[in-house]
Design a protein around this motif. Structure first.
Motif, PDB file in Angstrom:
ATOM      1  N   LEU A 162       0.830  -1.208   0.000  1.00  0.00           N
ATOM      2  CA  LEU A 162       0.000   0.000   0.000  1.00  0.00           C
ATOM      3  C   LEU A 162       0.863   1.256   0.000  1.00  0.00           C
ATOM      4  CD1 LEU A 162      -3.059   0.697   0.080  1.00  0.00           C
ATOM      5  CD2 LEU A 162      -2.755   1.148   2.517  1.00  0.00           C
ATOM      6  N   GLU A 163       0.614   2.142  -0.961  1.00  0.00           N
ATOM      7  CA  GLU A 163       1.385   3.373  -1.101  1.00  0.00           C
ATOM      8  C   GLU A 163       0.566   4.623  -0.803  1.00  0.00           C
ATOM      9  OE1 GLU A 163       2.897   3.273  -5.052  1.00  0.00           O
ATOM     10  OE2 GLU A 163       4.398   1.733  -4.620  1.00  0.00           O
ATOM     11  N   GLU A 164      -0.737   4.575  -1.056  1.00  0.00           N
ATOM     12  CA  GLU A 164      -1.566   5.765  -0.856  1.00  0.00           C
ATOM     13  C   GLU A 164      -2.819   5.394  -0.062  1.00  0.00           C
ATOM     14  OE1 GLU A 164      -2.299   7.863  -4.497  1.00  0.00           O
ATOM     15  OE2 GLU A 164      -0.327   7.361  -5.292  1.00  0.00           O
ATOM     16  N   LEU A 165      -3.065   6.167   0.997  1.00  0.00           N
ATOM     17  CA  LEU A 165      -4.220   5.911   1.854  1.00  0.00           C
ATOM     18  C   LEU A 165      -4.873   7.236   2.207  1.00  0.00           C
ATOM     19  CD1 LEU A 165      -5.994   4.108   3.690  1.00  0.00           C
ATOM     20  CD2 LEU A 165      -4.218   4.350   5.461  1.00  0.00           C
ATOM     21  N   PRO A 176      -4.586   4.841  12.942  1.00  0.00           N
ATOM     22  CA  PRO A 176      -4.223   3.423  13.019  1.00  0.00           C
ATOM     23  C   PRO A 176      -2.738   3.242  12.766  1.00  0.00           C
ATOM     24  CG  PRO A 176      -5.102   3.907  10.855  1.00  0.00           C
ATOM     25  CD  PRO A 176      -5.202   5.187  11.649  1.00  0.00           C
ATOM     26  N   VAL A 177      -2.242   2.033  12.981  1.00  0.00           N
ATOM     27  CA  VAL A 177      -0.873   1.716  12.577  1.00  0.00           C
ATOM     28  C   VAL A 177      -0.839   1.691  11.056  1.00  0.00           C
ATOM     29  CG1 VAL A 177       0.952  -0.023  12.643  1.00  0.00           C
ATOM     30  CG2 VAL A 177      -0.464   0.383  14.671  1.00  0.00           C
ATOM     31  N   LEU A 178       0.106   2.418  10.486  1.00  0.00           N
ATOM     32  CA  LEU A 178       0.152   2.592   9.037  1.00  0.00           C
ATOM     33  C   LEU A 178       1.144   1.618   8.400  1.00  0.00           C
ATOM     34  CD1 LEU A 178       0.151   6.494   9.031  1.00  0.00           C
ATOM     35  CD2 LEU A 178      -1.787   4.974   8.605  1.00  0.00           C
ATOM     36  N   PRO A 179       0.843   1.149   7.196  1.00  0.00           N
ATOM     37  CA  PRO A 179       1.748   0.215   6.504  1.00  0.00           C
ATOM     38  C   PRO A 179       3.055   0.898   6.117  1.00  0.00           C
ATOM     39  CG  PRO A 179      -0.086   0.853   5.088  1.00  0.00           C
ATOM     40  CD  PRO A 179      -0.391   1.399   6.441  1.00  0.00           C
ATOM     41  N   PRO A 180       4.140   0.149   5.998  1.00  0.00           N
ATOM     42  CA  PRO A 180       5.487   0.730   5.902  1.00  0.00           C
ATOM     43  C   PRO A 180       5.840   1.426   4.604  1.00  0.00           C
ATOM     44  CG  PRO A 180       5.584  -1.662   5.672  1.00  0.00           C
ATOM     45  CD  PRO A 180       4.179  -1.332   6.052  1.00  0.00           C
ATOM     46  N   LYS A 181       5.141   1.119   3.496  1.00  0.00           N
ATOM     47  CA  LYS A 181       5.545   1.686   2.208  1.00  0.00           C
ATOM     48  C   LYS A 181       4.709   2.881   1.771  1.00  0.00           C
ATOM     49  CE  LYS A 181       7.838  -2.336   0.187  1.00  0.00           C
ATOM     50  NZ  LYS A 181       7.947  -3.214  -1.006  1.00  0.00           N
ATOM     51  N   LEU A 182       3.938   3.454   2.676  1.00  0.00           N
ATOM     52  CA  LEU A 182       3.109   4.603   2.315  1.00  0.00           C
ATOM     53  C   LEU A 182       3.957   5.755   1.785  1.00  0.00           C
ATOM     54  CD1 LEU A 182       0.295   5.213   4.988  1.00  0.00           C
ATOM     55  CD2 LEU A 182       0.066   4.378   2.642  1.00  0.00           C
ATOM     56  N   THR A 183       3.477   6.351   0.711  1.00  0.00           N
ATOM     57  CA  THR A 183       4.077   7.586   0.203  1.00  0.00           C
ATOM     58  C   THR A 183       3.157   8.775   0.450  1.00  0.00           C
ATOM     59  OG1 THR A 183       3.140   7.286  -2.011  1.00  0.00           O
ATOM     60  CG2 THR A 183       5.314   6.342  -1.594  1.00  0.00           C
ATOM     61  N   THR A 184       1.837   8.509   0.526  1.00  0.00           N
ATOM     62  CA  THR A 184       0.857   9.568   0.734  1.00  0.00           C
ATOM     63  C   THR A 184      -0.166   9.133   1.771  1.00  0.00           C
ATOM     64  OG1 THR A 184       1.060  10.291  -1.567  1.00  0.00           O
ATOM     65  CG2 THR A 184      -0.888  11.018  -0.373  1.00  0.00           C
ATOM     66  N   PHE A 185      -0.359   9.976   2.787  1.00  0.00           N
ATOM     67  CA  PHE A 185      -1.384   9.695   3.800  1.00  0.00           C
ATOM     68  C   PHE A 185      -2.189  10.967   4.038  1.00  0.00           C
ATOM     69  CE2 PHE A 185      -2.712   9.446   8.350  1.00  0.00           C
ATOM     70  CZ  PHE A 185      -3.697   8.475   8.159  1.00  0.00           C
TER      71      PHE A 185
END
Length: 291
Positions: A162-165, A176-185
């Motif tokens: 997951l990269e964008e949330l 929440p705890v966010l996934p490690p590969k996010l680029t945009t939150f």
């Protein structure tokens, strides 16, 4: 009397088949800016391209239709599980699932190869671990404009791609705890307070470039912001103070935060001119009140 029989020839012009569904460039929108959301799907073309079977068992789309606006989506194989009830209610196309403005109250079952989920402007109140337990291929999720109050611990823990949330415009009190590969939150327009963000919430997100937390109830700037961060929006919170270590390193006067391009802090009850040392490592000053 002779009956004259006339033959009438009808000339029907050839009509070109409907063009492929056009997918504009999809971006997570930023509230209170001049950026407007572009259309996800051209509705007229979609209606011409759908082939809805009357037996109620399937909604088939021409497999040659591809999303045009996102190169990464072109590499996703066509959705196979289109017999799911979700794909009768939503649009399942080439690894993308569009469930927008259909008043669903929970995350629907998704095809296992789903990479892009758009479920904006519904009535979803809760996200559970089971919602994404078997969908490890997700790269983008947009839940903007729902009624989400609770996200179970670990709901996104298996989404390693997951990269964008986007959780913008919901009712969240904590992150929440966010996934490690996010680029945009994007968590704009929620009810998040500083105690709702863990001290190391962003520390390990070494790819995070865009963080939107505007229009919440934060009393301070989140700690341990990653070096990768380029854009940080904190406008219209309740931030009253910052320290020399918020953005910089007080023990290293030569340190420069090279990636940071923009920090928005307007609409907070803080006078930025009183914290000049907090910005010494930045290339540009934050947007906000100085006098």
């Amino acid at each position: 009397m002779k009956i004259l029989q006339a033959t009438i020839f009808l000339f029907v012009p050839l009509v070109n088949s409907a063009p492929p569904i056009q997918q504009e460039s999809l971006q997570f929108y930023e509230y209170d800016t001049d950026v407007s959301m572009e259309s996800l799907i051209q509705q007229d073309n979609e209606m011409q391209s759908k082939d809805i079977r009357k037996d109620g068992t399937n909604v088939s789309l021409d497999t040659s239709l591809r999303l045009q606006g996102d190169d990464s989506e072109r590499n996703v194989p066509p959705t196979k599980d289109t017999n799911l009830p979700t794909c009768l209610l939503c649009v399942c196309l080439s690894g993308s699932v569009y469930c927008e403005e259909i008043d669903i109250e929970a995350v629907p079952p998704l095809p296992k190869e789903t990479a892009y989920l758009y479920a904006r402007f519904n009535k979803i109140k809760r996200i559970a671990v089971s919602d994404f337990a078997d969908i490890t291929t997700l790269r983008r999720i947009d839940f903007s404009g729902n009624r989400i109050e609770e996200i179970e611990d670990g709901a996104f823990s298996k989404l390693l791609l997951l990269e964008e949330l986007s959780l913008a415009e919901n009712r969240l009190l904590k992150l929440p705890v966010l996934p490690p590969k996010l680029t945009t939150f994007n968590a704009n327009q929620n009810r998040i307070k500083s105690r709702g963000i863990k001290a190391n919430a962003f520390k390990k997100l070494t790819n995070l470039a865009y963080l939107y937390l505007g229009h919440n109830a934060l009393e301070s700037v989140p700690l341990n912001l990653p070096e990768s961060l380029r854009i940080l929006h904190l406008q219209y919170n309740n931030i009253t103070t910052i320290t020399d270590d918020t953005f910089c390193k007080s023990n290293n006067t030569r340190y420069i935060r090279t990636s940071m391009d923009e920090i928005r802090m307007e609409g907070n009850p803080i006078l930025l001119a009183k914290h000049v040392n907090a910005f010494s490592c930045l290339r540009t000053l934050p947007v906000g009140t100085y006098y």
